[in-house]
Design an enzyme around this catalytic site. Structure first.
Site, short mmCIF file in Angstrom:
data_model
loop_
_atom_site.label_atom_id
_atom_site.label_comp_id
_atom_site.label_asym_id
_atom_site.label_seq_id
_atom_site.Cartn_x
_atom_site.Cartn_y
_atom_site.Cartn_z
N LYS A 139 -77.94 -7.45 1.17
CA LYS A 139 -77.14 -8.61 0.76
C LYS A 139 -77.17 -9.67 1.86
O LYS A 139 -76.89 -9.36 3.02
CB LYS A 139 -75.70 -8.19 0.50
CG LYS A 139 -75.53 -7.20 -0.64
CD LYS A 139 -75.65 -7.89 -1.97
CE LYS A 139 -75.28 -6.94 -3.11
NZ LYS A 139 -75.41 -7.60 -4.42
N ASP A 168 -80.66 -10.21 -1.58
CA ASP A 168 -79.77 -10.68 -2.65
C ASP A 168 -78.70 -11.60 -2.07
O ASP A 168 -77.83 -11.17 -1.32
CB ASP A 168 -79.12 -9.48 -3.35
CG ASP A 168 -78.32 -9.91 -4.57
OD1 ASP A 168 -78.32 -11.12 -4.90
OD2 ASP A 168 -77.70 -9.03 -5.20
N GLU A 197 -83.24 -12.64 -4.51
CA GLU A 197 -82.44 -12.61 -5.73
C GLU A 197 -81.32 -13.65 -5.69
O GLU A 197 -80.59 -13.74 -4.70
CB GLU A 197 -81.85 -11.19 -5.84
CG GLU A 197 -81.10 -10.89 -7.10
CD GLU A 197 -80.76 -9.39 -7.16
OE1 GLU A 197 -81.60 -8.55 -6.76
OE2 GLU A 197 -79.65 -9.06 -7.58
N ASP A 222 -80.07 -13.19 -11.25
CA ASP A 222 -79.13 -12.10 -11.55
C ASP A 222 -77.87 -12.68 -12.19
O ASP A 222 -77.69 -12.61 -13.40
CB ASP A 222 -78.82 -11.32 -10.26
CG ASP A 222 -77.96 -10.10 -10.51
OD1 ASP A 222 -77.73 -9.77 -11.69
OD2 ASP A 222 -77.50 -9.45 -9.55
N LYS A 246 -78.33 -5.89 -15.58
CA LYS A 246 -77.31 -4.87 -15.36
C LYS A 246 -76.81 -4.48 -16.76
O LYS A 246 -75.95 -5.17 -17.32
CB LYS A 246 -76.15 -5.47 -14.55
CG LYS A 246 -76.52 -5.87 -13.12
CD LYS A 246 -75.42 -6.72 -12.53
CE LYS A 246 -75.36 -6.66 -11.03
NZ LYS A 246 -76.57 -7.05 -10.35
MG LIG Z 1 -77.69 -9.38 -7.42
#
Ligand SMILES: [Mg+2]
Length: 320
Positions: A139, A168, A197, A222, A246
């Site tokens: 992240k 991300d 991402e 995303d 997701k």
């Molecule tokens: Mg993500």
């Protein structure tokens, strides 16, 4: 056809809070839903992610509370689009009752392991590597840009050459910051930088499309494609890059599967830190769509093994 409804709220504490651009997350809250017919019961999971635009847990509970304890198929099919996590929970409970099957076996190599944000990534990846992961997600957009870039350079030097790395940003970068990240990513040749991402906020799809053309490093969406209607919209608008899916927050699993099986979409499946119930349903869906990319379900190490409420316990509980 009617089904008796069972609800089981749960809380699952992270071993350490998960840090993303959306903030700190300490406890995963959700709801297991059971649909019973005779002696058979199928479980599904409602695991909302409000910072991705889904309903909150409270809204999901309020919706479930006003349902009849004996549900018709029609009621299951009429869950509003504003409740995508509920659509998934009920849709997968119905599937697990009517077409029960487990996902095919997976190994750590098939799963992208989630590293902690910041410096901790550099002292953690070895453990995940030893556990069999070869793809990692880190992240970014959490700390100071220069500091993160420095950690990134270190990480890229330390990871074995066969490693794949995903970054991300959770929509947390400015355009200038995204360009700096992409310049650094493009210079990297030692390991495979799989994608960056969601560098920019969800609505800035066109600019992310332009970034995808300007740099070698692929961009993945995303937050921009959290639900199936958003994913369909982006696909129709000509997004050629990767889309993170997701399943647990995308809506009805049947509709998602149908769309992905019938359209050429470059997909990376990912978790929302759901329990085994939602996780199995999501992984099964991903396997039905025959993805070759590592799935973002390497997240189990973020939880203690003895969670306060877990599936096995709930599933073993007598049905009254
Ligand atoms: Mg993500």
């Amino acid at each position: 056809m009617t089904y008796r409804l069972h609800l089981q709220p749960y809380q699952r504490r992270f071993r350490q809070p998960l840090q993303t651009h959306h903030g700190q997350w300490s406890v995963r809250e959700g709801l297991l839903v059971g649909l019973q017919q005779g002696d058979a019961i199928g479980w599904g999971e409602i695991a909302p992610l409000p910072w991705f635009g889904t309903e909150t847990v409270e809204e999901a509970i309020a919706f479930c509370d006003q349902l009849s304890p004996v549900l018709t198929e029609q009621a299951i099919l009429e869950i509003p689009d504003a409740l995508p996590a509920c659509q998934f929970g009920f849709g997968s409970a119905w599937e697990s009752l009517t077409q029960p099957s487990a996902p095919a076996a997976i190994v750590a190599k098939d799963l992208s392991g989630l590293l902690p944000a910041g410096d901790a990534a550099r002292s953690t990846w070895q453990i995940l590597w030893q556990n069999g992961h070869r793809t990692f997600k880190w992240k970014i957009g959490v700390a100071d840009l220069d500091h993160e870039l420095q950690i990134f350079q270190g990480l890229a030097q330390e990871l074995p050459p066969e490693a794949h790395l995903r970054l991300d940003a959770n929509g947390g970068l400015t355009l200038t910051q995204a360009q700096r990240w992409l310049e650094c990513c493009d210079r990297l040749s030692r390991i495979t930088l799989e994608y960056l991402e969601q560098p920019l906020p969800p609505e800035q799809i066109e600019i992310m499309q332009q970034l995808g053309c300007q740099f070698k490093t692929p961009i993945a969406l995303d937050e921009s494609v959290a639900t199936l209607p958003q994913l369909i919209h982006c696909h129709a608008q000509g997004w050629q890059g990767i889309m993170v899916v997701k399943p647990a927050i995308a809506g009805y699993p049947q509709a998602l599967r149908d769309f992905l099986q019938n359209h050429a979409v470059n997909v990376a499946f990912s978790s929302v830190f759901e329990t085994e119930v939602g996780r199995n349903a999501a992984i099964k869906l991903a396997q039905d769509c025959s993805t070759s990319r590592a799935m973002g379900f390497g997240t189990e190490h973020w939880f203690l093994k003895e969670y306060p409420v877990e599936t096995a316990h709930v599933l073993a509980a007598p049905i009254s």
